[in-house]
Scaffold this motif. Sequence first.
Motif: not given
Length: 420
Positions: A271-276, A312-317
């Motif tokens: 995801r582009p953002r997430g919780y702290r 390209a969220y799958g790659f960056w994850l």
Amino acid sequence: MTQPTTDSKGVCRAAPPARGAPYAQTTAARAAMVARLEEAGHLHPGPVREALLALPREVLLPHAYVRVSGPGVDPIEWRLLDGSHPDDRKEWLDLIHSDDSVLLQRDGEPLDCLTRGPVTGGHMTSMASYTPATVEALQTLELEAGHSYLELGPGPGVSFALAATVTGPGLATAVERDSHMAGFAQRIMDRLGIGAMVVEGDALEGHEARAPYLRIHSGIGVPCVPRAWVEQLALGGRLLTTLVTRTPSWPGQLLVNRSPAGRVEAMLRGRPRGYRPLLGYRWLSALDHRARIKAVTGTARTTRLTPPPDDAYGFWLAAAYLAPGLVRDFQAETMTIVAPGDDSWAVADPNDGTVRIHGPRDVWAELEALHARWEQAGRPDTYQVDLSDAAGIQHVTSGPGPGALSWALPTLATVPRQAP
């Protein structure tokens, strides 16, 4: 946040917040917020939308910090907006109805007797997450009236209040470790008459007393799923949390479903953002290297890897786990990836097929190799997570076969945490 007073025991209490901006003004601000979220495609018709329209954010968020100093300035300069003060009202009202995170608490402070105006130093310890993320989470959970609901780490309670409004009175429970924030959130729930309970405790343990829950939502990022959360998930239930790594750049969202027969399935997506992350989690930062990256030329070489797009969220994850220790400087003009622990970095030029590298670790070569593996695996966007290992190790894979990308999540016992 009108003039604070002390009670009969000498404890500082804030007077009930003033009505603030006129009712018509706040109602219009909520309607505009909802319309904006719908136009952007974040919000859909349903109970979450109705809860957003119904809940007065001016009561949920009676004050807010804004940062005055720029990045890297230490100590940080803040300004506290008091929603009941006429000089702050417009800026505060715009902020609490915006898509930005709203900063509520500095260094774990009590929340009853804050004074508006300039504040120097400290770091934010609680905030209301930006509204599109809250909306996405609650809609992903498919929350409905009558669901038993558990929220872990609710902070000031904005998403919790929305969820409790949807589920109905007596069905929503939250666990918050900070006593000041737990008390603040419970007072807000009571003031709104929502009929929801905030319990002071360790969110990693869930809340067994009212289990099982049909819906569980974590407002804190965790490196893996605590066993208690899965055990407290009801048959037919759904759990949503952020998985965090050392880098804040590439978070993952984990959705866990328990079938009516009891089978647990978990899916992880970037995801582009997430919780702290949970309190004390040590995130990497590229900030200390920014000046050196501009000053040191490094070594330029050609590359066949065009900088992968941000979505390209799958790659960056996968990079967050399989090329560990990296963090991206999103404020740089061109893609800049830093390995702070190795004093290494890579700066990619999107136009001429070159990359500038520095340090003992060839950051870009690692990303080139990983990108090739990601393509061989079919450019996965989601990953399956196996939570059934008896030893508690949670395994991640992109699918079957020898070419799949796979890794194990770190355990809670190995989380790099600091004392509060």
